[in-house]
Write a protein that holds these residues in place. Structure first.
Motif, short mmCIF file in Angstrom:
data_model
loop_
_atom_site.label_atom_id
_atom_site.label_comp_id
_atom_site.label_asym_id
_atom_site.label_seq_id
_atom_site.Cartn_x
_atom_site.Cartn_y
_atom_site.Cartn_z
N MET A 79 14.91 -34.40 17.67
CA MET A 79 13.65 -35.14 17.46
C MET A 79 12.54 -34.58 18.33
O MET A 79 11.40 -34.42 17.89
N PRO A 130 23.45 -36.46 10.26
CA PRO A 130 22.75 -35.82 9.14
C PRO A 130 21.48 -36.54 8.71
O PRO A 130 20.60 -35.94 8.08
N GLN A 131 21.38 -37.83 9.06
CA GLN A 131 20.14 -38.56 8.74
C GLN A 131 18.92 -37.87 9.34
O GLN A 131 17.83 -37.95 8.80
N LEU A 132 19.12 -37.19 10.47
CA LEU A 132 17.98 -36.55 11.12
C LEU A 132 17.47 -35.38 10.28
O LEU A 132 16.26 -35.30 10.00
N GLY A 145 15.86 -36.64 7.21
CA GLY A 145 14.53 -37.18 7.52
C GLY A 145 13.50 -36.08 7.71
O GLY A 145 12.37 -36.17 7.22
N ILE A 146 13.90 -35.03 8.41
CA ILE A 146 12.96 -33.91 8.64
C ILE A 146 12.63 -33.23 7.30
O ILE A 146 11.48 -32.94 6.99
N LYS A 159 12.77 -34.49 4.33
CA LYS A 159 11.94 -35.38 3.49
C LYS A 159 10.47 -35.26 3.91
O LYS A 159 9.57 -35.16 3.06
N ARG A 160 10.26 -35.25 5.19
CA ARG A 160 8.87 -35.15 5.68
C ARG A 160 8.29 -33.77 5.37
O ARG A 160 7.11 -33.64 5.00
#
Lengths: 263, 609
Positions: free
Chosen positions: A124, A188-190, A193-194, A196-197
């Motif tokens: 992050m 893996p959510q990270l 998320g990246i 997706k953004r």
């Protein structure tokens, strides 16, 4: 009701500031970040701008306090990284330029050893400055769009080209950071998320800026042709990296078409 | 999973916590982290069209000899007219739709205000430094450490905290699989158990004298948590909703349940575990109801929680009301209780749809449960009776408030609740009034409410009405079929309502006479006593009252005039005495002579003798 809410938000800010006088523990910092983020979302959704300003001040205070904890060398490095992650996130949401410094200070602690102990936090910290920068660029896009729609100060070609380049740089940067995060043990959510953004920036921010170049400089201009070429290259790279239309719906179904004259 | 091992693990964490907090720090560090979304530019149709067709992938639709949309395109992108912009926007959506992309949806979603993602530290399929076992043990240890900082003596040998953690470990041991493969349900259950542990530690802190019974706490937790975990829906949308209401309610509910345990030591003693079972059923009912109605309705989280708390007391004191003979919870009872009460209150108009309504419901529950033996073996279940009581009272009082705004303002919330409590307590002891063929409760409350509605000159205050309600309820409970029976000639009113209204009318009439207005004594306490006298006398002889209603009205008018015109000779005491004496004559059918100062004095002298 509005006054009451405003008072509540001021109190919230004061609490954060007062908390700054005592040691902020990690659990408390996490909780306050979540609370303030929720308050900010509510303020934005209800268009209570003065409340948003107050919450931003509280977020900024939280960022400073968490960063002060992060700077405490008596603490373990992994804990300091977590504090900096909170500091950077809070500064980002406050629209505070210190986000870059806090993220950099935190990320500087991410050695291969600590990265493996706090993979999500290090991941992050590496991308937060890019995402904060995109938020700032969004305001510039909206301003340029308004001026391009009419008025006395339409955006210049140089201005919109710069805007496009800045957005593209953010995508390049995010794509470069993707690899190490994907390889790490971060949840893996990270990476989802990246991605997706990143998809949103590719399909929303970048085409808008390219459209502005077209509108301001014209379809035959060198600036427009360069932007088309840059866009094409990004699309090829993202397709190779596994981006699908689900994440980035502006990508073509097949291979991207290479614009004429693009090397 | 072995509970002894869990308990040992938690104790180890706590001991470790006293030396250094490394393990618990990791637990805190690895908690979910907020990852905010980015801001998206405001949508602009012209900008979107330029961006879309300016892309080399789709440029051939607008540029070139054969381009199908070339007439809408110029040297600087789409022509700046609405027709061109709209046509090309529709074309862009169509083109993406043929690629299988719903662009309209994506654009709509992208305009939603930024949300955030909560991200865990570790990839569940890659090796992480903490095993699932360590994680659950640390979760408990972390909670205990938090309270240990406030109360260092909490975890002494055989201390309350120790017993609480023992109860927690036993539940966790029952919940978790031995192979360490925790599914969604296990994680959900683990989180709920953590909340109960926290609530228990909080309760110990606020009730230092509480002697924790490990077995009872263990049973309370399992009776509450296990049904909630089992009820976790499979469907994703429903699961999200269920988790949302659980997150919002389970903390306060667990605290209330633990507090009930601490407040009712007699109910949680020995081998009797019925109260825990009843509370568990109630907790599940609370969450089920919240999942059904959502927490955004007028009757929100607080209302449901207050109902739950009101019902907890009943569950602790009279658990058998919730259970079958074999000790299992009665099917649907707790669910129906919460649902029916919530429904009655949600349908009520203000002020009964908020805290006043909930407190009325609590009073109704108290009254019905205290007299539950009287309702035994009746056709109507007791939980239905309780919600019917609430519905009737709120409906009748709402009608009165609608007709007479002044009286609504005269009643404080506390007096409204007291009014309901009076009705419920008297009615609770006379179940015939509720479960009998006629709705005597509606008639009683209706009588008082209608009378209140007629008091447009506000001759009585809320305290007076409470006294009148008490007498009316007593009379109704003693002789339900007399005073509060609907008049066959006027189906909308009871005899009692007509009598009270007659008195109010006479009392009000004198106020229109300028010269006597300031001299009347028939208001406030005197008027209240007059109504109470009439209610008592009428109850003893309803036939006579019905027949002589006009005479009663004339008697009051005559007395009012006499006392007002001779205010130097007569006051409120004389008024009331004369009224009592003369009312008896009226009800006995004896004609009344004209009231004079002399005749009044004569009657008063008879009193002295």
């Amino acid at each position: 009701m509005r006054i009451l809410k405003a008072i509540l938000f001021v109190l919230l800010g004061v609490i954060v500031l007062l908390n700054g006088c005592i040691t902020l523990d990690l659990r408390q910092a996490n909780r306050e970040l979540a609370e303030l983020y929720r308050a900010k979302s509510e303020a934005i959704n209800s268009k209570q701008w003065e409340q948003e300003v107050t919450v931003n001040a509280a977020l900024s205070a939280l960022a400073d306090e968490a960063a002060a904890q992060g700077a405490d060398r008596s603490m373990s490095e992994v804990n300091r990284i977590s504090y900096y992650r909170i500091a950077a996130t809070a500064a980002w949401q406050a629209g505070d330029a210190k986000v870059v410094a806090y993220a950099a200070e935190g990320f500087s602690l991410c050695t291969p050893e600590t990265f493996s102990k706090a993979p999500r936090d290090c991941g992050m910290l590496s991308v937060i400055p890019d995402l904060a920068s995109v938020d700032e660029l969004t305001k510039r896009i909206e301003d340029a769009q308004r001026r391009a729609g009419g008025g006395t100060t339409p955006p210049t070609e140089q201005e919109v080209v710069q805007l496009f380049d800045d957005i593209k740089s953010r995508i390049d940067s995010l794509l470069a950071k993707r690899g190490p995060i994907k390889k790490s043990s971060a949840h893996p959510q990270l990476i989802e998320g990246i991605d997706k953004r990143t998809g949103t920036i590719l399909c929303s921010h970048l085409p808008t800026a390219r459209g502005l170049i077209l509108q301001v400089a014209g379809g035959e201009s060198a600036a427009h042709k360069k932007a088309q070429c840059d866009d094409y290259k990004l699309q090829v790279e993202m397709k190779k990296s596994g981006f699908t239309q689900q994440i980035a719906p502006c990508l073509p179904a097949g291979d991207p078409i290479k614009p004429q004259g693009c090397q | 999973m072995d509970p002894t091992l869990i308990l040992f693990g938690i104790q180890a964490v706590i001991r470790l916590g006293k030396i250094g907090k490394d393990a618990s720090e990791q637990y805190v560090r690895d908690a979910e982290a907020l990852f905010p979304d980015i801001r998206k530019p405001e949508f602009n149709r012209r900008g979107y069209v330029n961006g879309f067709f300016g892309n080399a992938n789709y440029e051939h639709f607008v540029r070139g000899v054969d381009a199908p949309f070339k007439e809408f395109w110029g040297s600087n992108g789409v022509k700046n007219d609405l027709n061109s912009i709209d046509t090309l926007f529709a074309a862009a959506v169509q083109i993406k739709s043929e690629e299988g992309v719903d662009m309209n949806k994506w654009l709509a979603d992208s305009q939603v205000i930024a949300g955030a993602t909560l991200i865990q530290q570790w990839d569940p399929i890659k090796p992480a430094p903490m095993s699932p076992f360590a994680r659950v043990v640390l979760a408990a240890g972390d909670i205990a450490l938090e309270y240990l900082a406030i109360n260092p003596g909490l975890l002494g040998v055989d201390g309350n905290g120790q017993k609480l953690i023992g109860a927690f470990a036993k539940n966790l041991g029952d919940l978790l699989p031995d192979d360490g493969n925790f599914g969604n349900n296990h994680k959900f259950g683990e989180r709920l158990l953590g909340i109960f542990l926290r609530a228990g530690l909080e309760t110990i802190n606020s009730n230092p004298r509480w002697v924790v019974s490990e077995e009872h706490v263990q049973k309370l937790i399992s009776a509450s948590v296990q049904p909630i975990v089992k009820a976790l829906p499979v469907n994703i949308t429903e699961q999200i909703k269920y988790r949302e209401v659980t997150d919002a309610l389970i903390g306060p509910a667990a605290s209330a349940a633990m507090q009930t345990l601490a407040n009712h030591p007699d109910a949680f003693f020995g081998d009797d575990f019925r109260a825990e079972t009843a509370i568990g059923a109630l907790t599940q009912a609370l969450l089920g109801q919240a999942a059904n109605t959502g927490l955004n309705s007028q009757f929100t989280k607080d209302g449901l929680l207050d109902l739950y708390k009101a019902a907890l007391g009943v569950a602790a004191e009279k658990p058998h009301l919730f259970l079958k003979d074999n000790g299992d919870p009665q099917d649907h009872l707790a669910k129906d209780l919460i649902a029916n009460l919530a429904s009655a209150l949600m349908q009520s108009p203000p002020p009964f749809n908020g805290s006043v309504g909930v407190q009325l419901a609590a009073a109704a529950l108290e009254a019905v449960s205290a007299n539950a033996h009287r309702f035994a073996r009746r056709d109507k279940p007791w939980e239905q009776t309780a919600s019917d009581l609430v519905g009737t009272v709120t409906e009748q009082l709402s009608k009165a408030f609608k007709d007479n705004k002044g009286i609504e303002n005269a009643f404080s919330k506390a007096h409204l609740i007291e009014l309901g409590r009076i009705m419920f307590n008297h009615i609770g002891s006379t179940p015939e009034m509720i479960v009998g063929p006629e709705d005597a409760l509606a008639q009683l409350v209706g009588t008082v409410a209608q009378a209140m509605a007629k008091d447009d000159k506000l001759l009585l205050d809320s305290g007076d009405w409470l006294e009148i309600a008490k007498v009316a309820a007593q009379e109704a409970a003693a002789n339900p079929a007399r005073l509060f029976k609907l008049d066959p000639n006027n189906q909308s009113q009871t005899l009692a309502a007509q009598v009270i209204q007659a008195i109010l009318k006479s009392a009000g009439d004198i106020l229109s006479q300028k010269d006597l207005k300031g001299k009347t004594v028939l208001f406030g306490k005197t008027l209240r006593e007059a109504i109470i006298i009439v209610l008592g006398a009428t109850s003893r002889n309803p036939g006579a009252a019905e027949k002589n209603l006009l005479s009663i009205e004339l008697l009051i008018a005559g007395l009012n005039e006499l006392v007002a015109k001779n205010s130097d000779k007569f006051g409120d005491k004389e008024w009331l005495h004369l009224f009592q004496v003369l009312l008896t004559s009226v009800l006995e059918g004896r004609g009344l002579d004209k009231l004079t100062v002399e005749s009044a004095n004569k009657l008063l002298k008879e009193k002295v003798i």
